[in-house]
Design an enzyme around this catalytic site. Structure first.
Site, PDB file in Angstrom:
ATOM      1  N   ASP A 406       0.845  -1.196   0.000  1.00  0.00           N
ATOM      2  CA  ASP A 406       0.000   0.000   0.000  1.00  0.00           C
ATOM      3  C   ASP A 406       0.886   1.254   0.000  1.00  0.00           C
ATOM      4  OD1 ASP A 406      -2.263   1.561   0.212  1.00  0.00           O
ATOM      5  OD2 ASP A 406      -2.408   1.380   2.387  1.00  0.00           O
ATOM      6  N   GLU A 409       2.517   5.067  -4.033  1.00  0.00           N
ATOM      7  CA  GLU A 409       2.449   6.017  -5.181  1.00  0.00           C
ATOM      8  C   GLU A 409       3.773   6.765  -5.376  1.00  0.00           C
ATOM      9  OE1 GLU A 409       0.122   5.808  -2.721  1.00  0.00           O
ATOM     10  OE2 GLU A 409      -1.056   4.454  -3.981  1.00  0.00           O
ATOM     11  N   ASP A 480      -8.992   3.683  -2.032  1.00  0.00           N
ATOM     12  CA  ASP A 480      -9.956   4.117  -1.014  1.00  0.00           C
ATOM     13  C   ASP A 480     -11.239   4.678  -1.618  1.00  0.00           C
ATOM     14  OD1 ASP A 480      -7.999   3.275   0.620  1.00  0.00           O
ATOM     15  OD2 ASP A 480      -7.366   5.261   1.287  1.00  0.00           O
TER      16      ASP A 480
END
Ligand code: GLC
Length: 765
Positions: A406, A409, A480
């Site tokens: 997770d 990015e 999300d």
């Protein structure tokens, strides 16, 4: 920029184009796939997406000649003209224009108003004045184009008239149609126009934009801030061939371990051993099948990756072993941000070996993520990936069976990481500006390679950030979302477009991550989730709990019905994954992929195919108990009632809360497993076949579902051929010992059991 075309040279598969100011290249990868490369910088970069281009080159016959001041290249399928300024025009063999460069000036948009600018600044978007590109590729539009793909962008299936940016972004605000960017950057789109469909993959990791006719009806364009002009033109006789071509270049999702297709339960966070045991007990008590439990960040000691919080998890090894005995696998989250803390092994090792990204002054760059001050592994280097890969041992030793990557990015809580922070691509020193979009890809690769080496079983990785080609290493979820109906509606086109972009093993957080779910929304979500390749319920801290039993018995019973359906259909899904590995065909498909000539499919946002024969038309409106369904050509059977329906028609179906409209194509054979509460609970010796009237054939794939042995032929394949009331079952490949001993054949309300010993069996239906 390139200037006048002065000459050309043919070298093996390549046509070198000598321009006044630079060099261009056309590489014939096949007669339908062409790489277009224009040199604008001094380094020809290593592609993270296309790992070994030379090995992909097919022997391609082509001719090159001058024609009216242009270089004309002819393959068996395409005619390409290269002109001054590296303008390209591509036609099919019959001379139909496929993709022509636009020759006029772009009509730049008006400057944004001050209020709009403020909004754009808040959302992290660049204004028109701030945008500056190293190159722009502007293609003529004929007005009939439909655009698909582009990874996980928000909005609708068809991207015509929208514009997007590629810059992996963690933006917690509820995503809406006009969001330009999300966690993933997959710079690939497909075009369905008048002639042959085609796709374009721009292999450039810098910040880029894809304006699919939002600026003008006359053209669409894509552009990147830096780097070389580098894209692939991929034509196909039909859309599946374009996807096949793209995944040939960038790699394919491989057949996963079977349990990964089961049901996954997650929450941020199940944070104590007791809570996890209780959760596991409840699934079995309520007889809701479940294979996987996810542990979110709170299992760690103060969010330090590769640690375990001893206070809440005193003996994780024992916990995981007990769960495994009960049929559960555990997946743990791992973020890239490493806590700054002397004495913490991961941090110390990284500092000692210089594994972290550096600031412009040469010091280690620090930003903030969950553990507070954190540093970022320089995943572009193989040495760093190998180190990180080795760290997976800590998880495997505890009994962890999959890793969830997770925040890659990479996310940063103290403002965006500046573009000039130093990273590497292998040995070459470069900047965050170039690595950002590929950071999550490299992290997933590191995790995958580490698991493959240490575990030997097929790695299961989930990632939030992606670049083109990440499908080789990881599954993904869409990040999300919120428990809102708009996000349920978005789930279908988003997952379909991801599938068209190579990411075939994907899912949304079932029930929605942020905000509070309602019982009705949860049910409508599980009805899509059970047909999504990755089937996981996940929700955020502070939101209403959304495990299947949280809303009483009625909701739980409906929820169970769909999880059970998924478990019955697992062999069917597995077959779809086999097709993905072989051909790149996604598991979850927009109808347009199989019915591109049918204009009713071009903008269909609330229906999809799961595999080749099931059509799912879920309810995505609050309160709706009827659904407008479109069935393409042919005969279709209502999955629940068996009613035969004629296609090329719209119909209104009753869809009370416990019904998700599903249809089966006439002539289909759908393999089923007997009911199981987790994969492997029962040894499946008899496969159940649901046979639907009509002529058709189906290939079923069987193997151990765990190891890499299938790559060496350790699998079986059965052909099921239905013809004029007869079903032929033929073992067409035998490499795996555990062949089925028999089949249960269900046809029009009758059930017939047959044993199977030889290689072929004919059953009269
Ligand atoms: C991010 C992830 C989410 C996770 C949370 C805590 O928001 O997208 O899935 O639960 O971080 O780790």
């Amino acid at each position: 920029m390139f200037g006048k075309l002065m000459g050309y040279q043919k070298e093996n598969s390549t046509v070198l184009l000598e321009y006044e100011n630079s060099l261009g290249k056309l590489v014939m990868i096949s007669d339908q796939i062409i790489r277009v490369y224009g040199k604008l910088t001094t380094v020809e970069r290593i592609s993270a997406a296309v790992e070994d281009l030379d090995s992909l080159l097919e022997h391609t016959e082509f001719s090159v000649e001058w024609e009216d001041g242009k270089v004309k290249v002819t393959t068996d399928s395409l005619v390409i003209y290269a002109a001054d300024e590296f303008k390209l025009d591509i036609y099919d063999k019959e001379g139909n224009p496929l993709c022509l460069d636009y020759r006029k000036e772009r009509t730049a948009k008006e400057a944004a108003s001050e209020a709009d600018k403020l909004l754009m600044e808040q959302e992290g978007h660049q204004t028109e004045e701030e945008k500056s590109y190293a190159f722009e590729i502007v293609k003529k539009k004929n007005g009939n184009e439909k655009f698909y793909g582009l990874g996980d962008k928000t909005g609708f299936l068809n991207k015509d008239h929208y514009s997007y940016e590629m810059w992996n972004t963690d933006n917690p605000a509820p995503q809406v149609d006009n969001f330009q960017r999300l966690y993933k950057s997959i710079p690939f789109f497909l075009v369905l126009g008048n002639a042959m469909p085609y796709g374009i993959f721009m292999d450039n990791t810098f910040r880029s934009c894809f304006n699919m006719g939002e600026e003008s009806r006359e053209y669409y364009y894509f552009a990147a801030e830096q780097g070389d002009l580098d894209y692939y033109f991929i034509a196909g006789k039909a859309l599946p061939e374009v996807v096949e071509g793209y995944t040939r270049l960038t790699g394919r999702v491989k057949v996963p371990q079977l349990w990964t297709l089961g049901y996954h339960q997650s929450r941020w966070s199940y944070s104590t051993e007791e809570e996890v045991r209780e959760l596991a007990k409840k699934f079995r008590e309520y007889h809701i099948p479940c294979d996987v439990i996810h542990l979110d960040i709170d299992y760690m000691e103060r969010f330090k990756v590769f640690t375990w919080g001893k206070e809440n998890f005193s003996d994780p090894k024992k916990l995981l072993a007990d769960l495994e005995k009960d049929g559960y696998k555990v997946v743990t989250i791992i973020d890239p941000g490493v806590k700054v803390e002397e004495g913490y092994e991961v941090y110390d090792e990284g500092v000692e070996h210089n594994y972290f990204a550096l600031d412009t002054d040469g010091s280690i760059y620090v930003n903030e993520v969950w553990p507070g001050d954190a540093v970022y592994p320089d995943f572009g280097r193989k040495e760093v990936r190998d180190w990180w890969g080795g760290k997976q041992k800590h998880l495997l030793d505890m009994g962890v069976r999959g890793v969830w990557n997770d925040m890659n990015e990479p996310a940063s809580f103290r403002g965006e990481i500046p573009d000039d922070i130093q990273f590497h691509q292998e040995e070459r020193l470069t900047t965050h500006g170039e690595i950002h979009n590929v950071y999550g890809h490299y992290m997933a690769e590191a995790t995958y390679q580490g698991l493959a080496k240490l575990d030997g079983r097929r790695p299961f990785v989930i990632t939030r950030a992606c670049y083109a080609g990440t499908q080789k290493y990881s599954t993904a979820w869409t990040g999300d979302n919120h428990s809102i109906w708009a996000h349920l509606q978005m789930a279908v086109p988003q997952l379909c477009n991801l599938g068209l972009s190579g990411m075939a093993f994907v899912g949304t957080d079932v029930g929605g991550f942020g905000s509070d779910v309602t019982p009705e929304l949860l049910i409508r979500w599980v009805q899509i989730g059970c047909f999504s390749p990755l089937f996981r319920n996940h929700s955020a801290k502070g939101t209403k709990a959304q495990e299947p039993w949280q809303f009483g018995e009625e909701v739980m019973n409906i929820y169970r019905k769909y999880v059970e359906l998924r478990y019955r259909l697992l062999p069917y899904f597995y077959d779809a994954f086999y097709e993905t590995e072989k051909k790149g065909m996604p598991v979850m498909r927009p109808l347009v992929l199989q019915y591109e000539k049918d204009k009713n499919t071009w903008n269909l946002n609330d229906e999809f195919l799961a595999g080749s024969s099931l059509l799912v038309s879920p309810v995505v409106e609050q309160g709706a108990e009827k659904k407008l369904v479109y069935l393409p050509e042919g005969t279709w059977y209502d999955y629940w009632t068996g009613e035969a329906l004629s296609g090329s028609a719209y119909l209104i179906k009753d869809a009370p809360l416990d019904v998700c409209p599903v249809f089966v194509k006439g002539g289909a054979v759908i393999p089923n497993y007997p009911p199981q509460e987790y994969m492997g609970e029962k040894q499946v010796e008899e496969l159940i076949l649901d046979v639907y009237e009509g002529n058709g054939s189906y290939m079923h794939y069987q193997e151990d579902g765990v190891s890499f042995a299938y790559e060496n032929g350790v699998f079986n394949q059965y052909a099921f051929i239905q013809e004029n009331g007869k079903l032929t079952i033929r073992l067409v490949h035998q490499g795996y010992q555990e062949c089925y001993k028999g089949f249960e054949i269900r046809y029009k309300g009758t059930v017939k059991k047959v044993s199977f010993e030889g290689k072929e069996l004919i059953v009269h239906l």
